[in-house]
Design a protein around this motif. Structure first.
Motif, PDB file in Angstrom:
ATOM      1  N   PRO A 231       0.787  -1.265   0.016  1.00  9.37           N
ATOM      2  CA  PRO A 231       0.194   0.235  -0.074  1.00  9.37           C
ATOM      3  C   PRO A 231       0.510   1.515  -0.033  1.00  9.37           C
ATOM      4  N   ASP A 232       2.052   1.564   0.717  1.00  8.93           N
ATOM      5  CA  ASP A 232       2.612   2.860   0.951  1.00  8.93           C
ATOM      6  C   ASP A 232       3.352   2.928  -1.246  1.00  8.93           C
ATOM      7  N   PHE A 233       3.413   1.918  -1.406  1.00  6.37           N
ATOM      8  CA  PHE A 233       4.493   2.111  -2.435  1.00  6.37           C
ATOM      9  C   PHE A 233       3.173   1.855  -3.465  1.00  6.37           C
ATOM     10  N   LEU A 234       1.682   1.689  -3.180  1.00  9.20           N
ATOM     11  CA  LEU A 234       1.240   2.196  -4.594  1.00  9.20           C
ATOM     12  C   LEU A 234       0.012   3.551  -4.578  1.00  9.20           C
ATOM     13  N   ALA A 235       0.441   4.209  -2.838  1.00  8.46           N
ATOM     14  CA  ALA A 235      -0.034   5.539  -2.993  1.00  8.46           C
ATOM     15  C   ALA A 235       0.835   6.391  -3.455  1.00  8.46           C
ATOM     16  N   ILE A 236       2.005   5.776  -3.579  1.00 11.98           N
ATOM     17  CA  ILE A 236       2.820   6.892  -4.735  1.00 11.98           C
ATOM     18  C   ILE A 236       2.831   6.368  -6.220  1.00 11.98           C
ATOM     19  N   SER A 237       2.529   4.673  -6.276  1.00 14.68           N
ATOM     20  CA  SER A 237       2.972   4.717  -8.034  1.00 14.68           C
ATOM     21  C   SER A 237       1.351   3.265  -7.978  1.00 14.68           C
ATOM     22  N   PRO A 238       0.208   4.146  -8.586  1.00 18.72           N
ATOM     23  CA  PRO A 238      -1.248   3.434  -8.009  1.00 18.72           C
ATOM     24  C   PRO A 238      -1.322   2.572  -9.429  1.00 18.72           C
ATOM     25  N   ASN A 239      -0.532   2.751 -10.407  1.00 19.61           N
ATOM     26  CA  ASN A 239      -0.369   1.665 -11.579  1.00 19.61           C
ATOM     27  C   ASN A 239       0.905   0.247 -11.052  1.00 19.61           C
ATOM     28  N   ASN A 240       1.172   0.571  -9.739  1.00 19.27           N
ATOM     29  CA  ASN A 240       2.366  -1.204  -9.059  1.00 19.27           C
ATOM     30  C   ASN A 240       3.695  -1.445 -10.052  1.00 19.27           C
ATOM     31  N   LYS A 241       3.467  -0.204 -10.232  1.00 21.63           N
ATOM     32  CA  LYS A 241       5.002  -0.357 -11.488  1.00 21.63           C
ATOM     33  C   LYS A 241       5.883   0.097 -10.988  1.00 21.63           C
TER      34      LYS A 241
END
Length: 231
Positions: A41-51
């Motif tokens: 979730p912390d990464f998705l907060a800055i990269s919503p395309n999960n890339k």
């Protein structure tokens, strides 16, 4: 200091190289895409395309923090922040930008599909292998013709267009490429690869990356896990 969230892939290397070329201080946060770190979730907060890659810069525009995903957008941001590797004149800028878009819309997606069907797909699909191998060869020929009349991809000077394209060509064997068919592009490839900042950039996180060989990694990267994150 720029916080870099990345992994040792062509898109990751683009930003690693840019940061090294610009001399900006940065701290690397590994995002192991084979283990599913991209769904945190912390990464998705800055990269919503999960890339990957993604960055955060506490000293962004007007001194305010900014976060960015998409490697092309990050290259443009870093070029603007430092005033480097993108021509200041309007005509030169757009000459570079068209080749950056060529990488984002063509080289990356098509060579990525060539990698997938030639290397990673659980079954060999001859039509798909031929389709994307032929497209890889076509794109290499476009670049070869360009470099027959231009010192660099984006024009007379080294730029973010070169940085964007170079990492994708490092896997030329996996793409079914014979360098003897593209002499101008091969000369450019060797020149870019000899740059110290490029050599440093492609080593970032390289020791941590492992080959994708198991069904679990394939499912995380190519299967239902990708879809589940966006429901």
């Amino acid at each position: 200091m720029i916080e870099l969230y990345s992994w040792a892939t062509p898109n990751g290397h683009k930003v690693h190289i840019m940061l090294e070329e610009c001399g900006l201080p940065y701290r690397v946060h590994p995002v192991d895409i084979g283990a599913g770190d991209q769904f945190d979730p912390d990464f998705l907060a800055i990269s919503p395309n999960n890339k990957i890659p993604a960055i955060t810069d506490p000293d962004g525009p007007d001194g305010k923090p900014i976060s960015l995903f998409e490697s092309g957008a990050i290259l443009l941001y870093l070029a603007g922040k430092t005033g480097r590797l993108l021509p200041a004149d309007t005509a030169g800028k757009y000459e570079v930008l068209q080749w950056l878009m060529f990488q984002m819309g063509g080289v990356g997606p098509m060579l990525g599909q060539a990698h997938h069907f030639r290397i990673y797909a659980p079954e060999k699909v001859p039509y798909a292998i031929d389709r994307y191998t032929n497209e890889a060869k076509r794109l290499y020929q476009v670049m070869n013709k360009r470099l027959a009349r231009s010192k660099y991809i984006g024009g007379p000077t080294y730029s973010i267009a070169d940085i964007a394209i170079y990492p994708w060509l490092r896997s030329w064997k996996n793409q079914g490429i014979d360098w003897s068919d593209y002499p101008h592009l091969k000369g450019w490839f060797d020149e870019i690869g000899a740059r110290p900042a490029v050599q440093r950039g492609v080593e970032v996180l390289a020791a941590r990356r492992k080959p994708i060989t198991g069904d679990k990694e394939r499912e995380i990267l190519f299967g239902q896990s990708q879809l589940n994150q966006h429901r």
